[in-house]
Design an enzyme around this catalytic site. Structure first.
Site, PDB file in Angstrom:
ATOM      1  N   LYS A 198      37.322  40.434  36.339  1.00 28.91           N
ATOM      2  CA  LYS A 198      38.002  40.235  37.622  1.00 28.91           C
ATOM      3  C   LYS A 198      37.190  40.910  38.721  1.00 28.91           C
ATOM      4  O   LYS A 198      36.725  42.039  38.558  1.00 28.91           O
ATOM      5  CB  LYS A 198      39.409  40.829  37.549  1.00 28.91           C
ATOM      6  N   SER A 257      47.624  37.858  40.462  1.00 26.23           N
ATOM      7  CA  SER A 257      46.376  37.685  41.169  1.00 26.23           C
ATOM      8  C   SER A 257      45.182  37.365  40.274  1.00 26.23           C
ATOM      9  O   SER A 257      44.185  36.846  40.735  1.00 26.23           O
ATOM     10  CB  SER A 257      46.066  38.962  41.957  1.00 26.23           C
ATOM     11  N   SER A 279      50.058  40.873  37.609  1.00 32.31           N
ATOM     12  CA  SER A 279      48.836  40.086  37.821  1.00 32.31           C
ATOM     13  C   SER A 279      47.988  39.838  36.575  1.00 32.31           C
ATOM     14  O   SER A 279      47.031  39.066  36.628  1.00 32.31           O
ATOM     15  CB  SER A 279      47.962  40.747  38.887  1.00 32.31           C
TER      16      SER A 279
END
Lengths: 500, 98
Positions: A80, A155, A179
């Protein structure tokens, strides 16, 4: 599609260790897959071809030299874009960091490299991890591999989509309000939020420091356990890092996979049902509960009355912390600078830069957080939210006196269409209804696939929640459910996803 | 509890160093009003006798021995700077001309 990209991380590591395939071949197969499908999926913001191949070559050289390889050596991973990577761009999905190249590695990045994990690139995300759909990325949305017109969650939508699209067998996410777990649920993959403080936040670009927690994403529970063990552990560079041994998570996953949950007490959270919950989600959830019973677990209903206040408390606490954390983006030391024409003051340049560099959701949350912390409003908003946090922690403590784990649907609905909630913050926030309590209390939780909702054929996630420092329970229960469902379906759920 | 007005949002944006455009202000004011209405519910159960929780862990200061360790070189530290001069971050003027 070759087996190299469909193999689990455990299988890939074993094949590399046995010399059946080289780490370079594995890395190249995944880079080729990214090249073939990522234009459609857009899971990656940056693909580090050279870095990945060079890391893979290092693993092959180590093996050739007869050195012992770690349990994930040579396995590719999608990281990420919120963790710093030395020499590789890191944006957190924001224009304000576009083009920034960090001068240091996050502890998590460092640990992955030390484990011989091959980092393929950086994945798309809602800007500064604020969102539940990845639509808040400044660099465009990510498609859900099950249906590219739908959101992959957020997210960490890029990390989850990379797994579901077979672009990587492992990924890293961060979970501030869901997330990791919510993207896992809507893409049919596994996501784990570790106990707060057990995975270092050093080099994790901060959103809400008392909630943020990095964690593993994978296609199987065992792979998540292998990754979790590789990234967890005390870090002197993070003042909130817990100094305790890493739990035997891989062993717990292997034990769970035998399918015996005799003696395990499971609580079904009563409050996570009813209005707003999709019928097909509840159907698959209820079937999972029956599976748990069939595997020998005792199932009881548990009430956590404060959980219905978790969402409002979260949307005061997280924006408050964010408004302070994001003050560092001031256009002075790194990142974007706008309007510095020699006539404007530093303060004006800061305000112009932040206006140009932040997207709408980030601005809304900064303003909301600034409001909640204002004198005159502090007690009513931030102060009350902190009290709700206490009540939620007490609800968990009361429940865990009677049961070993709690279960609920991970999300109230399956993946919604891109655009549907993009400018409706309140509707978007509902996606994290069931995941937020664990962030507020700091305990551990997992999402594991539990089938497709009959009405739309999209993945549903089962959330398993364990006390703090009892993450091993997630792996035992999660692996048992996974094994039972794979057996029932005759194959892993992801094999039902349409070809890209 | 009263909602949030457009004027308040403008003031908060200034405090937050966000140079919002007029149409952003209109849009955010409406959305933030809805959000504030919804989150105000926390006061319903936040009784006097409930202690606040600011963090999931009992926090204590963490110290390390005060010894010199390797760190970033000036060139590395300045590599991402929008502007640099003589091994320093170059910033727009902070004080007035006078």
């Amino acid at each position: 599609m070759t087996d190299l990209i469909r193999n689990t991380a455990a299988e890939t590591a074993a094949a590399i260790a046995a010399g059946e395939v080289s780490a370079v071949e594995v890395a190249q197969a995944h880079l080729d897959r990214i090249g073939a499908v990522d234009e459609k999926v857009h899971a990656f913001l940056h693909v580090d071809t050279d870095g990945a191949l060079s890391a893979a070559r290092a693993v092959d050289a180590k093996r050739a030299a007869g050195e012992e390889l770690g349990p994930l050596a040579g396995v590719p991973l999608a990281l990420k874009d919120v963790f710093t990577t030395k020499g590789v761009p890191t944006t957190a999905g924001s224009r304000i960091l576009e083009g920034w190249v960090p001068p240091y590695d996050a502890t998590l990045t460092r640990r992955l490299k030390d484990a011989g994990v091959v980092i393929l690139g950086k994945t798309n995300m809602d800007e500064f991890a604020m969102g539940s759909s990845t639509e808040n990325s400044a660099f465009g949305p990510t498609g859900n591999p099950w249906d590219l017109s739908r959101i992959p969650g957020g997210s960490g939508g890029g990390s989850a989509a990379a797994l579901a699209a077979y672009e990587a067998p492992l990924a890293i996410g961060t979970d501030t309000g869901g997330s990791i777990r919510q993207p896992g649920a809507v893409t049919g993959t596994v996501g784990v939020k570790p106990t707060y403080g057990t995975v270092s936040r050093y080099g994790l670009i901060a959103f809400s420091s008392s909630l943020d927690q990095g964690g593993p994403c994978a296609r199987t529970v065992l792979d998540a356990a292998l990754l979790h063990e590789a990234i967890a552990g005390h870090d002197p560079l993070d003042s909130t890092s817990i100094d305790a041994p890493v739990l035997p998570l891989v062993a717990a996953a292997r034990q769970g996979a035998t399918g015996d949950l005799t003696g395990v007490r499971v609580g079904v959270v009563k409050e996570f049902a009813g209005e707003g919950y999709q019928a097909g989600v509840m159907q698959r959830f209820n079937e999972s509960v029956e599976i748990l019973r069939g595997l020998g677990a005792t199932v009881v209903e548990v009430s956590c009355p404060s959980f219905s206040y978790a969402l409002p408390a979260y949307y005061l606490i997280a924006p408050s912390e964010a408004s302070s954390n994001l003050a560092r983006f001031d256009a002075m030391r790194y990142g974007l600078r706008v309007g510095d024409d020699g006539t404007r003051s530093a303060e004006d340049v800061t305000a112009l830069t932040r206006e140009a560099g932040f997207g709408p959701e980030v601005k809304r949350r900064i303003i909301l957080g600034t409001y909640a912390l204002s004198s005159g409003y502090y007690d009513a908003y931030y102060g009350s939210a902190q009290k709700v946090r206490t009540l939620i922690t007490q609800d968990f403590a009361r429940s865990f006196a009677d049961v070993d784990v709690l279960v609920s649907p991970t999300t109230p609905t399956t993946a919604f269409p891109i655009g549907e909630r993009a400018d409706d913050p309140m509707a978007m926030y509902l996606a994290d209804l069931c995941t937020i309590p664990s962030n507020l209390a700091g305990n551990s939780a997992m999402s594991v696939p539990c089938g497709l909702a009959p009405e739309d054929n999209l993945p549903v996630g089962l959330q398993i929640i364990a006390p703090a420092m009892a993450d091993d329970r997630l792996y035992r229960v999660g692996a048992a459910v996974e094994a039972a469902l794979d057996n029932q379906w005759g194959h892993p759920l992801l094999e039902e996803a349409p070809a890209l | 509890m009263p909602g949030i007005t457009r004027e308040e949002v403008a003031h908060l944006a200034r405090l937050s160093r966000l140079e919002l455009k007029a149409e952003e202000l209109d849009h955010f004011a409406e959305q933030l009003n809805d959000i504030v209405d919804a989150v105000a519910r926390v006061s319903e159960i936040a009784a006097e006798d409930v202690p606040p929780t600011s963090h999931p862990l009992p926090l204590t200061n963490v110290m390390r021995p005060d010894v010199v360790r390797p760190s970033l070189t000036p060139a590395e530290a300045l590599a991402g700077a929008p502007a640099a001069e003589e091994q320093r971050f170059r910033v727009p003027q902070i004080l007035g001309e006078d």
